[in-house]
Design an enzyme around this catalytic site. Structure first.
Site, mmCIF file in Angstrom:
data_model
loop_
_atom_site.group_PDB
_atom_site.id
_atom_site.type_symbol
_atom_site.label_atom_id
_atom_site.label_comp_id
_atom_site.label_asym_id
_atom_site.label_seq_id
_atom_site.Cartn_x
_atom_site.Cartn_y
_atom_site.Cartn_z
ATOM 1 C CB VAL A 39 -0.960 0.071 1.217
ATOM 2 C CG1 VAL A 39 -1.996 -1.019 1.162
ATOM 3 C CG2 VAL A 39 -0.200 0.037 2.522
ATOM 4 C CB SER A 40 1.345 4.006 -2.175
ATOM 5 O OG SER A 40 0.044 4.265 -2.647
ATOM 6 C CB THR A 41 -1.758 6.732 0.519
ATOM 7 O OG1 THR A 41 -2.892 6.120 -0.115
ATOM 8 C CG2 THR A 41 -0.843 7.314 -0.540
ATOM 9 C CD GLN A 81 -2.896 2.794 -2.561
ATOM 10 O OE1 GLN A 81 -2.113 2.044 -1.992
ATOM 11 N NE2 GLN A 81 -2.729 3.166 -3.805
ATOM 12 C CB ILE A 139 6.699 1.946 -0.753
ATOM 13 C CG1 ILE A 139 7.515 1.998 0.548
ATOM 14 C CG2 ILE A 139 7.610 2.129 -1.959
ATOM 15 C CD1 ILE A 139 8.566 0.928 0.666
#
Length: 548
Positions: A14-16, A19, A53
């Site tokens: 997951v990036s944020t 999400q 990331i």
């Protein structure tokens, strides 16, 4: 006889936080993929997880790089992700990853899209879905850019604010999300000083030097450089304007992507620099914008390679001049501290070393190592000793990171328990959880980096003959090539050159890997010389680093 279950590597990302809130959380992905493996009788070899990331690039995604390293030893039979865009956002990155997996007969499977690359239709579906995913991402980026352009045209700022300004709640709008731009009085003093000094005829380095001696700092808390001063002088935000789209595709092109049609509009913020001063400064900048002709000759082979013995900055070309008894002007060429050259004496001093002395010493030391086997043998023995002991501090560092990770996870569980029992205020809980989550992301990334470094660490001994051959080829091409090619080679193969306190060369750190072989074999000088390294091109070689 019952066949062994297929071993599966699970990858999740997951990036944020958004999400995670939308159902893409790490736990949700892992839970779904574990159940899938259980349902189809597959054994989970390992779970690789990148948290917080972006999938824009594979750089810095250590947990993704680990399975790509593990495939060489065929530690698993299949890689599965919840959705293909968890692996990569760019289609070209996705295809490169899948191509690497296929090289070792490892299947790539997406749970949500229900395809795998072991079939022709699966490969076709992957390419189509990858293209659609990249189109979706590019469309989102285009929509964001369009919105930012509209904001700029209306005089609203985008991104970070420059020195002298800060974001505050908008007094004319009660919405919590509405923000306005306000002046920072202490910082405006610095900005006005810069413009006034330049308008009075002072140069960029002179201004930077005065500001640094006065203890002033940039917006990010750094000392001022000539580049920072020029950026401020060129920024129309200080004159009450908003500039947007100055560069296009910055992440790839950087300053080479200068836009032909930047947006400049009247801003809604207060100007710090009045029109008369702004126009005077712009006129002076324009007059000084031409590239001066070279006033001295000199081919500097080692620019950027030599490090200042005081501050560690790269040293750059410089010169002084003196007058002989006959009145003739003589130029003396040096390598001097780059930080001193751009920021002034408050940051560092010149620490100059004569150009010819430095270059002669580098070439002589290379030749000395080349022709005296006992010196090179001693260096190789030292490398081998370091390789055998290198893993110990890395393992200790990894254990420390694991301990910090466990402590952070324990704190997270503690605050969750307190919140569930109503023993902690919601706003306090939210703030603490954000801090802990940031720590967890940092510790997990560091843990992944160290684990990858330990996996990649090559503890097999370095072969003396191999090192001697590398240095021989390096020296042979270096002495025969023209200046530009020699400089390129030096920057490719020399990591850094360090000086001691007496400004004498202390160590020359060389780094040889497969790129070196490629450069030698592609070089026309090397081909003409019949360099034997060309025959080694097909043989895989680990990186070799030596200091001479």
């Amino acid at each position: 006889m019952t066949s062994k279950p297929a071993k599966v590597a699970i990858y999740a990302r997951v990036s944020t936080d958004d999400q995670a809130e939308q159902g893409y959380s790490i736990d949700a992905q892992l839970d779904t993929l574990r159940k899938y493996c259980e349902l189809y009788g597959k054994a989970v070899y390992k779970e690789y997880v990148d948290r917080g990331i972006s999938g824009k690039s594979i750089v810095g995604r250590y947990e993704l790089q680990q399975p790509l390293k593990d495939v060489e030893e065929r530690k698993f039979d299949e890689v599965i992700v919840w959705k293909f865009n968890r692996m990569a956002r760019k289609n070209i990155d996705l295809l490169h990853i899948v191509e690497r997996l296929e090289k070792y007969n490892i299947t790539f499977r997406s749970f949500s899209e229900n395809f795998d690359t072991s079939t022709s239709m699966g490969k076709f579906a992957l390419q189509m879905m990858g293209a659609v995913g990249e189109l979706e991402r590019n469309t989102i980026v285009d929509n964001v850019k369009m919105g930012m352009k509209q904001r700029a045209k209306k005089g609203e700022h985008n991104g970070k604010l420059p020195l002298g300004y800060r974001v505050v709640p908008d007094p004319s709008n009660l919405s919590k999300r509405s923000k306005a731009v306000a002046i920072v009085p202490d910082e405006t003093i610095i900005v006005r000083k810069i413009f006034e000094l330049y308008a009075a005829g002072r140069g960029l380095k002179s201004i930077a030097n005065e500001l640094n001696h006065s203890g002033y700092k940039t917006k990010t808390g750094n000392t001022f450089s000539t580049t920072a001063i020029k950026e401020i002088l060129n920024n129309p935000f200080y004159n009450g304007k908003v500039r947007y789209n100055r560069y296009e595709n910055w992440s790839n092109k950087r300053r080479r992507g200068k836009s032909a049609e930047p947006i400049i509009a009247d801003g809604k913020h207060e100007a710090i620099i009045h029109d008369a001063l702004w126009e005077k400064v712009q006129s002076l900048l324009q007059k000084k914008s031409f590239t001066p002709s070279r006033i001295f000759n000199g081919e500097f082979l080692l620019s950027g390679l030599i490090r200042c013995p005081k501050c560690g900055s790269a040293m750059v070309a410089s010169r002084t001049r003196s007058k002989t008894k006959t009145g003739e002007i003589v130029h003396h060429l040096y390598y001097s501290c780059g930080a001193f050259r751009s920021k002034g004496s408050s940051v560092c001093s010149a620490n100059s070393i004569r150009k010819q002395d430095a270059e002669d010493e580098v070439m002589n030391r290379l030749a000395q190592v080349l022709f005296k086997d006992r010196i090179l043998k001693a260096i190789v023995d030292k490398i081998n000793h370091r390789l055998t002991t290198r893993t110990v501090p890395l393992q200790a560092e990894l254990e420390h990171i694991r301990s910090q990770l466990e402590q952070a996870e324990s704190r997270k569980r503690k605050y969750l328990d307190l919140f569930e029992h109503g023993n902690v205020d919601k706003s306090f809980f939210t703030g603490r959880m954000q801090e802990i989550q940031a720590d967890l992301i940092k510790f997990r990334a560091e843990k992944s980096r160290l684990e990858l470094e330990l996996t990649e660490d090559n503890t097999s001994p370095v072969v003396f003959e191999q090192v001697r051959e590398l240095i021989h080829g390096f020296h042979q091409v270096l002495t025969a090539a023209p200046f530009e090619q020699r400089k390129t080679m030096l920057h490719l193969f020399i990591k850094r050159i360090t000086l001691d306190t007496s400004k004498k060369i202390e160590a020359i750190e060389l780094s040889f890997d497969e790129t070196v072989d490629s450069y030698f074999s592609d070089s026309p000088v090397a081909v003409a010389a019949g360099d034997s390294l060309q025959r080694k091109q097909a043989r895989k070689r680990e990186k070799i680093e030596i200091a001479i």
